[in-house]
Design an enzyme around this catalytic site. Structure first.
Site, short mmCIF file in Angstrom:
data_model
loop_
_atom_site.label_atom_id
_atom_site.label_comp_id
_atom_site.label_asym_id
_atom_site.label_seq_id
_atom_site.Cartn_x
_atom_site.Cartn_y
_atom_site.Cartn_z
CD GLN A 99 -5.09 0.46 5.26
OE1 GLN A 99 -3.92 0.43 4.89
NE2 GLN A 99 -5.70 1.58 5.61
CB CYS A 105 -1.61 3.29 6.49
SG CYS A 105 -2.76 3.69 5.18
CG HIS A 180 0.50 4.38 2.39
ND1 HIS A 180 -0.59 3.86 3.01
CD2 HIS A 180 1.09 3.35 1.72
CE1 HIS A 180 -0.69 2.57 2.71
NE2 HIS A 180 0.32 2.24 1.94
CG ASP A 196 1.16 -0.92 1.25
OD1 ASP A 196 0.07 -0.80 1.84
OD2 ASP A 196 1.59 -0.06 0.46
#
Length: 246
Positions: A99, A105, A180, A196
């Site tokens: 990211q 996110c 998140h 993630d």
């Protein structure tokens, strides 16, 4: 709920955060070229009656949660012992995206969900997502991240979804929000991965699902519960969505 920026390593571009809303998430994947799948709310990870309401099979789970100091401390400890992911190409067990887009996110949770495991079979040939993956998958992680940033189709699709939902979007894409998103997926080899984009790479959780088990199985749900139970103050501001057949 809106989303957190997470610990983004670079900050060249910012998107309006997505609301944690199955309709918003479904609209975005439809716009990208995945019309045979949709997101549904998962109202409990413990009550069998509520879990039974979710369509099966479940191809991915997307969890949104508060980024408390306890969470930040835990992640810092875990990441300090990990090497950065360097994988690339279609031969990898999972497709992971670093990211680098601030407040995005939710987008990365969506991309990780629809690009991995059996969900990838529902990407329409020639669609925006198919073209994006054809560009990104062969690249090393950071170059892959830059290719995502450069995609005008992705930015337009996200902007359309970012103003949808039941709560007002932040005034600016630069605003700091404190939630998140992470995704849990079943890899090609059946392993459970936590995905993630703000971590150093995909996290193999060390459990393997059988061919007839999906990511809503008990083996996977225990990792979702870890996030919830980590909050010693009883914070209940968690939301879970499942990626299923439309």
């Amino acid at each position: 709920m809106a989303e957190s920026n997470g610990a983004v390593k670079t900050h060249r571009k910012a998107y309006l955060p997505l609301e944690s809303n199955p309709q918003v998430f479904t609209q975005l994947i439809n716009n990208l070229g995945v019309t045979a799948l949709e997101f549904q709310d998962v109202f409990s990870v413990d009550e069998p009656e509520l879990l039974a309401m979710v369509s099966r099979p479940v191809y991915a789970l997307v969890l949104v949660f508060p980024t408390t100091p306890m969470y930040e401390e835990q992640i810092a400890k875990e990441e300090a012992t990990r090497d950065s992911y360097t994988g690339s190409g279609a031969g990898e067990d999972v497709i992971w995206f670093e990211q680098t887009i601030y407040n995005a996110c939710g987008l990365y949770g969506i991309l990780h969900s629809v690009s991995n495991g059996d969900a990838a079979n529902f990407i329409e040939p020639g669609s925006a997502l198919a073209r994006l993956l054809a560009t990104c998958v062969p690249l090393a992680p950071h170059e892959r991240a830059l290719a995502l940033e450069a995609s005008e189709e992705l930015e337009i699709a996200h902007a359309t979804a970012g103003v949808q939902g039941d709560t007002a979007a932040p005034a600016s894409a630069e605003d700091v929000v404190d939630y998140h998103y992470v995704a849990f997926i079943k890899s090609k080899s059946g392993h459970i991965y936590e995905m993630d984009g703000c971590k150093k790479g995909p996290v193999n959780r060390g459990a393997v699902l059988s061919a007839d088990e999906d990511i809503l199985s008990e083996s996977a749900l225990k990792f979702v519960r870890e996030y919830i139970h980590r909050e010693k103050d009883g914070n209940v501001n968690f939301s879970l969505m499942a990626l299923v057949r439309a």
